[in-house]
Design a protein around this motif. Sequence first.
Motif, PDB file in Angstrom:
ATOM      1  N   ALA A 224      -6.477  -8.253   9.617  1.00 20.16           N
ATOM      2  CA  ALA A 224      -5.305  -7.788   8.867  1.00 20.16           C
ATOM      3  C   ALA A 224      -5.138  -6.273   8.937  1.00 20.16           C
ATOM      4  O   ALA A 224      -4.129  -5.742   8.469  1.00 20.16           O
ATOM      5  CB  ALA A 224      -5.415  -8.229   7.405  1.00 20.16           C
ATOM      6  N   ILE A 225      -6.110  -5.571   9.519  1.00 26.51           N
ATOM      7  CA  ILE A 225      -6.060  -4.104   9.513  1.00 26.51           C
ATOM      8  C   ILE A 225      -5.174  -3.602  10.642  1.00 26.51           C
ATOM      9  O   ILE A 225      -5.429  -3.886  11.816  1.00 26.51           O
ATOM     10  CB  ILE A 225      -7.477  -3.510   9.635  1.00 26.51           C
ATOM     11  CG1 ILE A 225      -8.318  -3.913   8.421  1.00 26.51           C
ATOM     12  CG2 ILE A 225      -7.410  -1.999   9.762  1.00 26.51           C
ATOM     13  CD1 ILE A 225      -9.734  -3.407   8.457  1.00 26.51           C
ATOM     14  N   GLY A 226      -4.125  -2.907  10.237  1.00 26.84           N
ATOM     15  CA  GLY A 226      -3.238  -2.283  11.220  1.00 26.84           C
ATOM     16  C   GLY A 226      -2.402  -3.277  12.017  1.00 26.84           C
ATOM     17  O   GLY A 226      -1.796  -2.909  13.023  1.00 26.84           O
TER      18      GLY A 226
ATOM     19  N   LEU B 183      -7.179  -0.233  -0.272  1.00 23.73           N
ATOM     20  CA  LEU B 183      -7.546   0.760   0.739  1.00 23.73           C
ATOM     21  C   LEU B 183      -6.463   0.644   1.808  1.00 23.73           C
ATOM     22  O   LEU B 183      -6.304  -0.410   2.426  1.00 23.73           O
ATOM     23  CB  LEU B 183      -8.938   0.471   1.308  1.00 23.73           C
ATOM     24  CG  LEU B 183      -9.437   1.419   2.406  1.00 23.73           C
ATOM     25  CD1 LEU B 183      -9.448   2.879   1.937  1.00 23.73           C
ATOM     26  CD2 LEU B 183     -10.849   1.020   2.857  1.00 23.73           C
TER      27      LEU B 183
ATOM     28  N   GLU C 214     -11.794  -6.015   3.458  1.00 21.01           N
ATOM     29  CA  GLU C 214     -10.822  -5.733   4.517  1.00 21.01           C
ATOM     30  C   GLU C 214     -10.979  -6.744   5.656  1.00 21.01           C
ATOM     31  O   GLU C 214     -11.809  -6.538   6.560  1.00 21.01           O
ATOM     32  CB  GLU C 214     -11.054  -4.324   5.068  1.00 21.01           C
ATOM     33  CG  GLU C 214     -10.816  -3.231   4.053  1.00 21.01           C
ATOM     34  CD  GLU C 214     -10.287  -1.979   4.714  1.00 21.01           C
ATOM     35  OE1 GLU C 214      -9.206  -1.538   4.328  1.00 21.01           O
ATOM     36  OE2 GLU C 214     -10.920  -1.470   5.657  1.00 21.01           O
TER      37      GLU C 214
ATOM     38  N   GLY D 278      -5.792  -4.070   4.278  1.00 21.95           N
ATOM     39  CA  GLY D 278      -5.308  -4.806   5.447  1.00 21.95           C
ATOM     40  C   GLY D 278      -3.813  -4.955   5.355  1.00 21.95           C
ATOM     41  O   GLY D 278      -3.317  -5.882   4.717  1.00 21.95           O
ATOM     42  N   SER D 279      -3.093  -3.988   5.952  1.00 21.24           N
ATOM     43  CA  SER D 279      -1.627  -4.017   5.985  1.00 21.24           C
ATOM     44  C   SER D 279      -1.007  -4.078   4.593  1.00 21.24           C
ATOM     45  O   SER D 279       0.060  -4.683   4.405  1.00 21.24           O
ATOM     46  CB  SER D 279      -1.127  -5.172   6.872  1.00 21.24           C
ATOM     47  OG  SER D 279      -1.584  -5.004   8.199  1.00 21.24           O
TER      48      SER D 279
ATOM     49  N   LYS E 290      -7.370   7.790   8.628  1.00 21.19           N
ATOM     50  CA  LYS E 290      -7.973   7.578   9.959  1.00 21.19           C
ATOM     51  C   LYS E 290      -7.879   8.871  10.780  1.00 21.19           C
ATOM     52  O   LYS E 290      -8.017   9.956  10.229  1.00 21.19           O
ATOM     53  CB  LYS E 290      -7.309   6.395  10.665  1.00 21.19           C
ATOM     54  CG  LYS E 290      -7.240   5.163   9.782  1.00 21.19           C
ATOM     55  CD  LYS E 290      -6.880   3.918  10.532  1.00 21.19           C
ATOM     56  CE  LYS E 290      -6.671   2.786   9.535  1.00 21.19           C
ATOM     57  NZ  LYS E 290      -6.673   1.468  10.154  1.00 21.19           N
TER      58      LYS E 290
ATOM     59  N   GLY F 228      -4.175   2.037   5.038  1.00 20.30           N
ATOM     60  CA  GLY F 228      -4.095   2.859   6.244  1.00 20.30           C
ATOM     61  C   GLY F 228      -2.670   3.298   6.517  1.00 20.30           C
ATOM     62  O   GLY F 228      -2.188   4.301   5.986  1.00 20.30           O
ATOM     63  N   GLY F 229      -1.965   2.526   7.329  1.00 21.11           N
ATOM     64  CA  GLY F 229      -0.631   2.916   7.775  1.00 21.11           C
ATOM     65  C   GLY F 229       0.321   3.323   6.664  1.00 21.11           C
ATOM     66  O   GLY F 229       1.042   4.321   6.783  1.00 21.11           O
TER      67      GLY F 229
ATOM     68  N   HIS G  54     -16.523   1.109   7.497  1.00 22.43           N
ATOM     69  CA  HIS G  54     -15.186   0.644   7.884  1.00 22.43           C
ATOM     70  C   HIS G  54     -15.302  -0.149   9.180  1.00 22.43           C
ATOM     71  O   HIS G  54     -16.082   0.211  10.072  1.00 22.43           O
ATOM     72  CB  HIS G  54     -14.240   1.839   8.059  1.00 22.43           C
ATOM     73  CG  HIS G  54     -12.805   1.426   8.144  1.00 22.43           C
ATOM     74  ND1 HIS G  54     -12.266   0.888   9.293  1.00 22.43           N
ATOM     75  CD2 HIS G  54     -11.806   1.436   7.240  1.00 22.43           C
ATOM     76  CE1 HIS G  54     -10.995   0.593   9.076  1.00 22.43           C
ATOM     77  NE2 HIS G  54     -10.692   0.912   7.831  1.00 22.43           N
TER      78      HIS G  54
ATOM     79  N   ASN H 251      -6.447   5.816   3.618  1.00 24.89           N
ATOM     80  CA  ASN H 251      -7.309   6.078   4.768  1.00 24.89           C
ATOM     81  C   ASN H 251      -6.429   6.612   5.892  1.00 24.89           C
ATOM     82  O   ASN H 251      -5.728   5.841   6.542  1.00 24.89           O
ATOM     83  CB  ASN H 251      -8.031   4.789   5.194  1.00 24.89           C
ATOM     84  CG  ASN H 251      -8.904   5.024   6.415  1.00 24.89           C
ATOM     85  OD1 ASN H 251      -9.173   6.168   6.796  1.00 24.89           O
ATOM     86  ND2 ASN H 251      -9.365   3.946   7.034  1.00 24.89           N
TER      87      ASN H 251
END
Length: 269
Positions: free
Chosen positions: A187-189, A248, A183, A228-229, A13, A250-251, A96, A11
Amino acid sequence: MSKRVAVAAANWKMNKTCAEAATYMADLKALLPTVEGTAEVVIFAPFTALATVAAGGSSAGVGGQDVFWMAAGAYTGEISLGMLQDVGCTHVLVGHSERRRRFGKPEPELAGDLGCVFGDNDATVNKKLTAVVAAGLVGCLCVGETLAERQAGQTDRTIEAQLRAGLAGLDAAAVANTLIAYEPVWAIGTGEVCQEDEAERVCAMVRGVVAALYDQATADTVRVLYGGSMSGENVDGLLCQPNIDGGLVGGASLTVAKFEPIIRRCAKG
Ligand code: PEP
C-alpha cells in the motif's frame, strides 16, 4: 482508558532541499494554531533538512528517517543519535520497509546485479530502536507485510515476528512511548489503501501482541499508526477505527495543503 493523542507523521523520504523545507515549515507553523483539537505532528525529513525543520518554530516534532546505533567512528555515510539530537531531532523512524526491502528484479535500475541496497533486517532494526530509546528519543517502528506474504496468508505471522524482534529487550515504559506504524508494503506509494476494517484488524492485532509481550496498560497506551497511501480522502474512515491512532504519511505529506486534512482529522480525536 484515556483516549490516546493521535499522531500525524509526515515521511518526506528523499524529498526537499533546505529552502523547500523552510517554506513548508513556515506554512505548517501558520496552520497548526488554527487546528481544532489535539494531535502530535512529526516531520520525518532527510538528514540535510532536519536543522531547517527544527528551526521552523512550529510545534511539530522533528524526526530522522534512519539512524545507526554506534555513537561515532569509522562508519562512512552513517548518522548517529548524537548527530540527530544535535540538530533538534525528537523522533526517529526505524525499519521503514524502504530500508528493509531487498531491491532486486522489480527495481533493477536501483540495484543492478547487487540484489540488495539498504538491507535493514529485524536484528538491525532492534539495535536501532534500542539505541533510540536509550538516547531518550521517540522511535517509530515500522512493520508490515509484502503482497506475497499477504497472498500467502502470512500477514499476521510476519507482523508478529517483526514486533517480537523489533521490540526485543525493551521494557514496558519504552514500548508505551514508542510509535508503531503498521504499513502494508503493497500500500506504500501505490495509491492502494488497505481497507479500513482490515487496517483496523491488523492494528488491533499489533496491540494484542504488545499486550501479550508486556501488559494491557502498555497495549492501551502505545500509539499504532496506519501508513500506506493515506490521504485527505481516506483519512476519516481510517481514523474512525478504535485501534488506529494516526498516520505515517508519505506522498500526501509533501505539501502542507495535502497534509492539512490529515492533521485536522487526527486532531479531532
Ligand atoms: C510511507 O512513506 O511510509 C508511506 C506510507 O508512503 P505513502 O503515504 O506515500 O504510501
